[in-house]
Enzyme design. Structure first.
Site, PDB file in Angstrom:
ATOM      1  N   ASP A   1       0.857  -1.186   0.000  1.00  0.00           N
ATOM      2  CA  ASP A   1       0.000   0.000   0.000  1.00  0.00           C
ATOM      3  C   ASP A   1       0.894   1.237   0.000  1.00  0.00           C
ATOM      4  O   ASP A   1       2.122   1.120  -0.030  1.00  0.00           O
ATOM      5  CB  ASP A   1      -0.962  -0.020   1.204  1.00  0.00           C
ATOM      6  CG  ASP A   1      -2.281   0.649   0.846  1.00  0.00           C
ATOM      7  OD1 ASP A   1      -2.264   1.830   0.480  1.00  0.00           O
ATOM      8  OD2 ASP A   1      -3.340  -0.015   0.932  1.00  0.00           O
TER       9      ASP A   1
ATOM     10  N   HIS B   1      -2.323   3.119  -4.647  1.00  0.00           N
ATOM     11  CA  HIS B   1      -1.858   2.584  -3.362  1.00  0.00           C
ATOM     12  C   HIS B   1      -0.445   2.022  -3.522  1.00  0.00           C
ATOM     13  O   HIS B   1      -0.141   0.930  -3.050  1.00  0.00           O
ATOM     14  CB  HIS B   1      -2.825   1.521  -2.838  1.00  0.00           C
ATOM     15  CG  HIS B   1      -4.146   2.090  -2.408  1.00  0.00           C
ATOM     16  ND1 HIS B   1      -4.329   2.744  -1.214  1.00  0.00           N
ATOM     17  CD2 HIS B   1      -5.339   2.138  -3.040  1.00  0.00           C
ATOM     18  CE1 HIS B   1      -5.586   3.149  -1.115  1.00  0.00           C
ATOM     19  NE2 HIS B   1      -6.221   2.810  -2.214  1.00  0.00           N
TER      20      HIS B   1
ATOM     21  N   GLU C   1      -9.470   2.936  -6.198  1.00  0.00           N
ATOM     22  CA  GLU C   1      -9.176   4.328  -5.847  1.00  0.00           C
ATOM     23  C   GLU C   1      -8.021   4.958  -6.631  1.00  0.00           C
ATOM     24  O   GLU C   1      -7.197   5.677  -6.057  1.00  0.00           O
ATOM     25  CB  GLU C   1      -8.897   4.425  -4.331  1.00  0.00           C
ATOM     26  CG  GLU C   1     -10.088   3.999  -3.517  1.00  0.00           C
ATOM     27  CD  GLU C   1      -9.871   4.079  -2.010  1.00  0.00           C
ATOM     28  OE1 GLU C   1     -10.751   4.597  -1.324  1.00  0.00           O
ATOM     29  OE2 GLU C   1      -8.812   3.603  -1.523  1.00  0.00           O
TER      30      GLU C   1
HETATM   31  C1  ACM Z   1     -11.067  -0.029  -0.447  1.00  0.00           C
HETATM   32  O1  ACM Z   1     -11.661   0.101   0.645  1.00  0.00           O
HETATM   33  N1  ACM Z   1     -10.370   0.979  -0.954  1.00  0.00           N
HETATM   34  C2  ACM Z   1     -11.136  -1.255  -1.213  1.00  0.00           C
END
Ligand code: ACM
Ligand code: ZN
Length: 741
Positions: free
Chosen positions: A204, A264, A328
Site C-alpha cells: 500500500d 496505493h 481508488e
Molecule cells: C477499499 O476500501 N479501498 C477497497
C-alpha cells in the site's frame, strides 16, 4: 430461629443443585459456530482421559498432530498418536468417501467409546477437529493446563459442509506491519470458524511488506516510514512468507496475496521513482490519503517491474488467485504524463479509465501464463476484462450484479457489512475506529445476503463467498490510533483482535451455513459460550453489552428486564448515573427506575474483561444544545435511491421572525444521511432555503442549515422540506433539531 436457619440451608442446597443441573444442560447443548448442516445429539458422552489414543488413517498424520497439539496443553495429557486402518475406541481420523462430495465436508460421530471424524480430504478432517474442539469445554483452548475440568464430549452425529468456497478475511499489513507471529494467530482465529481464505494486503502507500529479490529497495526503502520515534515498519522475508503459507495450508487456509496497482503504490514509487509518471523522489508517506502518485501506465518498464514482482510472488504463493487491487486510482498524473498520453493515443483510448482497463488486461494476460486468475476491487470490473476475473465488491450489491452479468465471479466485501475497521457501536467508551461507513454491528454482518435479487436465479454459482476487511490505516500512522512506540504494548494487535472477534463468527455463519438456517437469536445463544473460548485462547475480543429484554411502564417509572448474552458472566448495573464496573450491584432480576435513562448495565466475564454499558440515551438531553426536536428520520421515512423530501411540521416550533438553525444529528444505523437542501414553507409557499451538501453520520459535515423567517405569522403552518437520501442505503436514524439564533 432454628427453623429459618434450616430453611435457608435447604434453599441454598436447592440453588446449588439447580445450578449444577443447569451446567449439565449447557454442556449437553451443541453450540457450534458456524451452525453445521445436521446435528443429532444422543445421551451418551465420551470422556477424554490421559490414555485416550488418537488413531489416524494413512495420509492424516498432520491432522492427528494438530489435534494432539490442540488438546494437550489444556488437558495436560500426552496423547499417543498412531496410524491404524481401524479403531474400536479412542479418537479415529479417517479419510472416507462421504455422501457429500465437497472437499471440505466432514462427519463427526461421538459415542461413549469412540470419537470418529471422517473427511473426503484433510481439509474436511481439519474442520471435523474444529467442531470437536467446540464440543469440549471452553478451557480446551487454553495453552496452560486446566485442572478440575471434566473433558466430556457430548454424544453427537454431525454431517457438515460449507455453502460457499470463499470464506475470507483480509488483513492489511501494508499500513501496519503485523508480525509473522500475529499473522499466524489471525489464521488460528479464522480456522476456529472454518474460514479458509486469507486475503493478504501486502502493499500500500504506507508500506511494501514482501521481500522481492530483484528489487531490494522495495523493502529497504518501501517497508519503512516516519522519522525518529514515529519511524516504524517491517517486512516478510521470502522465508517468512513460505512459513506463513505453510502454516495456513495446514489449517485449510489459502493465502491470496494482493499487490496493489496502479494506485496505493507510494511505497514502491518511493523505492523506485521511475515507476511513477514524474520520476520525482518521494518518501513513504506517514499518513493515509488517496495519493496522486500511481504507477505510470505509459512506460514498458512499469510492466517489466510488475511482471517481475508477480513472478516472484507466484513462486511463493501457490494460490490459484492473485489480487491486483485496482481501487481508488486518481488519474491526475496520467492526464499530464507524456508517456501515458502517448499510449492512450496509440491505443485509441477514450479516457484514463480505459488506460487502467488496458493495464488490467495486460496483467491478466501475464497471470494467465501462470494459470492464475486475477481478483480485484470492484473498480476493475467497471469495464471489459477479456478473461474471467473475480470482483471483490465493496461499494454496493449493484456492482456484484454487473460483474456476474459480465461473466465474472464475485466475492462480497461490502463496506457496511464487512468493514471490520468500523466500530460496532457508538456507545461512549467504544474503541475509536474508522467511521466513514458508519457503524458495523455484529448483527449487521449477520444480515448480509449473498444472493441479492437478480443474482440468485441465473448467477448463483458466480458468488464465491465473502471476505471481511481489517484495514489498518487508523493504526500507527493515523491520528486516531497511533501506536506509542516507547510503550511497545502491541496496541495495534489488540485493536485488530477487538475488531475481528466476535464479528468474524457472524461472517463465518453467513458463508458456511445455508441462509434458510441462519437465525440471529439462535446464533446469539450459541455464541454465548464462545467469549470464554477466546479468553482461554488468549485472543482479544469485544464483549457484547447486556440486552434490554423488556421495559414495562409502571405508575412511577419503568420495570427493566435485562438479558445476558454471555455464558458464565454476570450483569452488573448502576442507577445513579455512574459508569458501572465489575464491583457494581449484581443483576438478579427485573428492577425499577424512574426514567429509562437512569440505569447503565455491563456484562462482566471476569474482573478484567467486561463490556461497554447498555443504557438508553436521553436524546433530548444529548442534543439539547442544538435546540428542540423538530422531528426524526428513520429508515422508513427516508426512501428511494435519489434525494427525496423529508417533511417536518415546525408549526409551534417557529414562533417569531428571525434566524433559525436546523441541525441533523445521526443516532444509529450503518450509513450516513446525505442532505442537499432545506426549504422552509409557510402555508405551502416556499419562503426561505439553504442549499448545500451536508451529511450526518458517525461524523457530521455541513449538517447545519440556516434560514431567516422573514415575517412570522401566528396561525400559519410552517414546514421544512429537506432533500435527503441514505449514503449507500437508507438505514440510519437520527434527530433533526431546531434552534433560534
Ligand atoms: C477499499 O476500501 N479501498 C477497497
Ligand atoms: Zn505516466
Amino acid at each position: 430461629m432454628k427453623n429459618t436457619k434450616y430453611l435457608m440451608q435447604y434453599f441454598k442446597t436447592l440453588l446449588t443443585v439447580s445450578f449444577l443441573l443447569s451446567i449439565q444442560v449447557i454442556r449437553a447443548q451443541v453450540t457450534i459456530v458456524p451452525l453445521p448442516k445436521s446435528v443429532k445429539t444422543t445421551t451418551e458422552s465420551f470422556k477424554l482421559k490421559p490414555d485416550t489414543k488418537i488413531y489416524y488413517q494413512s495420509g492424516l498424520h498432520q491432522e492427528a498432530e494438530l489435534l494432539a497439539a490442540a488438546l494437550s496443553p489444556a488437558t495436560g495429557y500426552d496423547f499417543t498418536i498412531k496410524e491404524a486402518s481401524a479403531a474400536p475406541s479412542g479418537i479415529f481420523l479417517q479419510k472416507a468417501r462421504l455422501g457429500e462430495q465437497n472437499r471440505e465436508a466432514y462427519e463427526l460421530e461421538v459415542n461413549k467409546s469412540l470419537v470418529s471424524i471422517k473427511g473426503n480430504t484433510g481439509s474436511g478432517l481439519f474442520y471435523g477437529i474444529q467442531s470437536l474442539l467446540q464440543l469440549l469445554p471452553p478451557a480446551v483452548y487454553s495453552r496452560e493446563r486446566q485442572k478440575n475440568v471434566a473433558w466430556q464430549i457430548p454424544g453427537v452425529k454431525i454431517s457438515d459442509s460449507p455453502e460457499y468456497p470463499w470464506r475470507g478475511m483480509m488483513l492489511d499489513v501494508g499500513r501496519y506491519f503485523f508480525s509473522t507471529e500475529y499473522v499466524k494467530r489471525f489464521i488460528d482465529m479464522m480456522a476456529m470458524y472454518k474460514m479458509n481464505t486469507l486475503h493478504f494486503h501486502l502493499t500500500d502507500d504506507n508500506g511494501w511488506r514482501i521481500e522481492i529479490k530483484k528489487y531490494p529497495k522495495l523493502t529497504e526503502v518501501g517497508a519503512w516510514r516516519g522519522k525518529n520515534e514515529k519511524r516504524n515498519g517491517g517486512y516478510y522475508t521470502q522465508d517468512d512468507i513460505r512459513d506463513i503459507v505453510a502454516y495456513a495450508a495446514a489449517r485449510n487456509v489459502e493465502v491470496i496475496p494482493e499487490i496493489e496497482m496502479p494506485a496505493h503504490a507510494m511505497a514502491a514509487i518511493a523505492a523506485y521513482p521511475h515507476l511513477g509518471c514524474t520520476g520525482q523522489q518521494f518518501e513513504v508517506p506517514d499518513n493515509q490519503y488517496i495519493s496522486k502518485e500511481i504507477f505510470c501506465a505509459g512506460k514498458h518498464s512499469t510492466f517489466d517491474f510488475l511482471q517481475d514482482v508477480l513472478t516472484e510472488v507466484f513462486g511463493l504463493f501457490p494460490s490459484h488467485y492473485i489480487h491486483i487491487g485496482g481501487d481508488e486510482a486518481n488519474y491526475e498524473r496520467w492526464k499530464s504524463c507524456p508517456d501515458c498520453q502517448n499510449l492512450k493515443k496509440e491505443l485509441n483510448l477514450k479516457n484514463e479509465s480505459e488506460l487502467q482497463v488496458y493495464m488490467n488486461r495486460r496483467i491478466q494476460a501475464f497471470t494467465k501464463k501462470y494459470n492464475r486468475t486475477i481478483v480485484g476491487w470492484d473498480e476493475i470490473i467497471e469495464d471489459g476484462l477479456k478473461e474471467k476475473a473475480v470482483g471483490m465488491v465493496w461499494h454496493n450489491p449493484d456492482k456484484a450484479l454487473k460483474a456476474v452479468e459480465m461473466g465474472h465471479d464475485v466475492v462480497f466485501s461490502l463496506t457496511k457489512f464487512l468493514y471490520f475497521d468500523m466500530a460496532e457501536n457508538a456507545i461512549p467508551g467504544e474503541v475509536q475506529m474508522a467511521n466513514w461507513v458508519g457503524l458495523v454491528p455484529m448483527e449487521k454482518t449477520y444480515q448480509l445476503n449473498l444472493m441479492p435479487a437478480g443474482i440468485e436465479a441465473k448467477h448463483k454459482n458466480q458468488v464465491l463467498g465473502a471476505s471481511a476487511t481489517i484495514w489498518s490505516d487508523q493504526f500507527n500512522h493515523g491520528t486516531l490510533l497511533r501506536e506509542f512506540v516507547p510503550l511497545n504494548e502491541n496496541r495495534s494487535e489488540k485493536y485488530s483482535d477487538y475488531m475481528t472477534l466476535p464479528r468474524l463468527s457472524a461472517l463465518a455463519e453467513v458463508v458456511w451455513t445455508a441462509k434458510s438456517k441462519q437465525d440471529w437469536a439462535d446464533f446469539q445463544k450459541r455464541m454465548s459460550g464462545h467469549y470464554a473460548r477466546y479468553q482461554h485462547a488468549g485472543y482479544g475480543f469485544r464483549l457484547p453489552q447486556p440486552v434490554l429484554a423488556n421495559s414495562v411502564k409502571t405508575n412511577d417509572g419503568y420495570q427493566v428486564t435485562l438479558k445476558n448474552v454471555v455464558d458464565n458472566a454476570e450483569i452488573r448495573y448502576t442507577v445513579d448515573g455512574t459508569y458501572p464496573n465489575p464491583y457494581s450491584q449484581i443483576y438478579t432480576g427485573p428492577f425499577s427506575v424512574k426514567s429509562l435513562n437512569d440505569f447503565k448495565a455491563i456484562i462482566v466475564l471476569n474482573r478484567s474483561q467486561y463490556s461497554l454499558p447498555l443504557f438508553v440515551p436521553d436524546e433530548n438531553e444529548k442534543f439539547k444544545k442544538y435546540g428542540t426536536l423538530a422531528g426524526k428520520w428513520t429508515p422508513e421515512t427516508v426512501t428511494g435511491k435519489n434525494f427525496n423530501p423529508l417533511t417536518l411540521d415546525l408549526t409551534g416550533k417557529i414562533d417569531a421572525s428571525g434566524s433559525y438553525k436546523i441541525t441533523f444529528l445521526y443516532t444509529t444505523g450503518g450509513t450516513k444521511l446525505e442532505i442537499k437542501s432545506v426549504e422552509l414553507y409557510k402555508n405551502g409557499q416556499k419562503v426561505a432555503e439553504d442549499v448545500h451538501d451536508g451529511a450526518a453520520g458517525g461524523e457530521h459535515t455541513g449538517n447545519v442549515y440556516q434560514f431567516k423567517v422573514p415575517q412570522f405569522e401566528t396561525g400559519a403552518k410552517y414546514e421544512i422540506k429537506a432533500m435527503v437520501r441514505g449514503d449507500i442505503d437508507n438505514n440510519s436514524s437520527g434527530a433533526v433539531m431546531i434552534k433560534k439564533d
